[in-house]
Design a protein around this motif. Structure first.
Motif, mmCIF file in Angstrom:
data_model
loop_
_atom_site.group_PDB
_atom_site.id
_atom_site.type_symbol
_atom_site.label_atom_id
_atom_site.label_comp_id
_atom_site.label_asym_id
_atom_site.label_seq_id
_atom_site.Cartn_x
_atom_site.Cartn_y
_atom_site.Cartn_z
ATOM 1 N N PRO A 148 0.826 -1.209 0.000
ATOM 2 C CA PRO A 148 0.000 0.000 0.000
ATOM 3 C C PRO A 148 0.856 1.253 0.000
ATOM 4 C CG PRO A 148 0.075 -0.950 2.186
ATOM 5 C CD PRO A 148 0.762 -1.929 1.277
ATOM 6 N N GLN A 149 0.226 2.365 -0.368
ATOM 7 C CA GLN A 149 0.943 3.635 -0.505
ATOM 8 C C GLN A 149 1.529 4.117 0.815
ATOM 9 O OE1 GLN A 149 -1.263 6.441 -2.822
ATOM 10 N NE2 GLN A 149 -0.335 8.212 -1.843
ATOM 11 N N ASN A 150 0.850 3.815 1.931
ATOM 12 C CA ASN A 150 1.284 4.370 3.214
ATOM 13 C C ASN A 150 2.523 3.695 3.796
ATOM 14 O OD1 ASN A 150 0.224 1.952 4.101
ATOM 15 N ND2 ASN A 150 -1.527 2.849 5.183
ATOM 16 N N VAL A 151 3.095 2.708 3.094
ATOM 17 C CA VAL A 151 4.340 2.116 3.601
ATOM 18 C C VAL A 151 5.525 3.041 3.339
ATOM 19 C CG1 VAL A 151 3.475 -0.220 3.218
ATOM 20 C CG2 VAL A 151 4.924 0.845 1.486
ATOM 21 N N SER A 153 7.440 6.847 3.156
ATOM 22 C CA SER A 153 7.446 8.163 3.765
ATOM 23 C C SER A 153 7.106 9.209 2.706
ATOM 24 C CB SER A 153 8.825 8.458 4.359
ATOM 25 O OG SER A 153 9.767 8.639 3.302
ATOM 26 N N PRO A 154 6.728 10.428 3.119
ATOM 27 C CA PRO A 154 6.434 11.482 2.140
ATOM 28 C C PRO A 154 7.608 11.740 1.194
ATOM 29 C CG PRO A 154 5.605 12.110 4.296
ATOM 30 C CD PRO A 154 6.402 10.853 4.493
ATOM 31 N N LEU A 157 7.815 8.996 -1.341
ATOM 32 C CA LEU A 157 6.777 9.167 -2.362
ATOM 33 C C LEU A 157 7.193 10.219 -3.387
ATOM 34 C CD1 LEU A 157 3.465 9.018 -0.285
ATOM 35 C CD2 LEU A 157 4.172 7.452 -2.105
ATOM 36 N N ARG A 209 -1.361 3.235 -8.786
ATOM 37 C CA ARG A 209 -2.009 3.983 -7.711
ATOM 38 C C ARG A 209 -2.364 5.407 -8.106
ATOM 39 N NH1 ARG A 209 0.319 -0.110 -6.325
ATOM 40 N NH2 ARG A 209 -0.225 -1.303 -4.480
#
Length: 213
Positions: A148-151, A153-154, A157, A209
């Motif tokens: 998932p995307q939340n694995v 860090s900003p 990303l 995504r």
């Protein structure tokens, strides 16, 4: 020396690529194949570092051969697909089958050599026009696979989005005001978290995504 194999059903193409590879001080041609079955056989015998594969070949096409050659359960070979056909389904299948690059045959010798060196170093190179079209026109699946995307860090990303746009490590460093070494550290962390092998698969993950518009 980077050991390179060339697989293409046209002898003139194999000869041309062989001459380009042979002219490089850090590369050597170790094998040739005229179809997918032979490509797998030659690769298993010669153990190249990088294989250049055409897509449309007899007996077994390049995409099927790529899946076998890139299989981590075997002795994986880094594969760069070099073809006349830049159809979207070919590009996407190549990425999913583990390609470390996707070039058109008219890209020129310089880009071909750069793609071989990138693949050998664990990086990847895709023709810029193909990357842009892939991200703009293919329809991502409704339910993305993988991590998932939340694995991430900003900052990771941010790196992923720039990788998906085809940016080099130096370009990413310039855009984010960090060092190239820091970019490489982020890429290593991203690959581990997403369980992907290279920046091509990072781009595919971002595409699924809708991170790129």
């Amino acid at each position: 020396m980077i050991r390179v194999m060339v697989a293409d059903d046209q002898a003139m193409v194999r000869t041309g690529f062989g001459m380009i590879i042979g002219a490089q001080p850090d590369m050597e041609l170790v094998g040739e194949a005229g179809d997918g079955v032979e490509a797998v056989e030659v690769a298993r015998r010669t153990r190249p570092d990088v294989a250049l594969l055409d897509i449309r070949m007899p007996r077994m096409d390049g995409l099927a051969a790529l899946k076998l050659l890139a299989d981590p359960a075997a002795h994986p070979v880094r594969v760069v697909v070099v073809t006349t056909f830049d159809l979207d389904e070919y590009v996407h299948t190549a990425l999913r089958n583990g390609a470390c690059g996707f070039l058109l045959k008219d890209s020129g010798p310089a880009l071909l050599v750069e793609a071989v060196r990138a693949a050998a170093s664990g990086d990847a190179l895709i023709s810029p026009s193909i990357t842009v079209r892939l991200l703009q026109h293919l329809n991502p699946p409704s339910t993305p696979s993988g991590a998932p995307q939340n694995v991430l860090s900003p900052r990771e990303l941010d790196v992923v989005k720039l990788v998906a746009r085809g940016a080099t490590n130096a370009e990413i460093a310039g855009r984010l005001y960090i060092s190239v070494g820091t970019v490489k550290t982020h890429l290593g962390s991203i690959q581990a978290k997403l369980d992907v092998r290279n920046r091509v698969e990072i781009a595919a993950w971002a595409w699924e995504r809708h991170l790129i518009t």
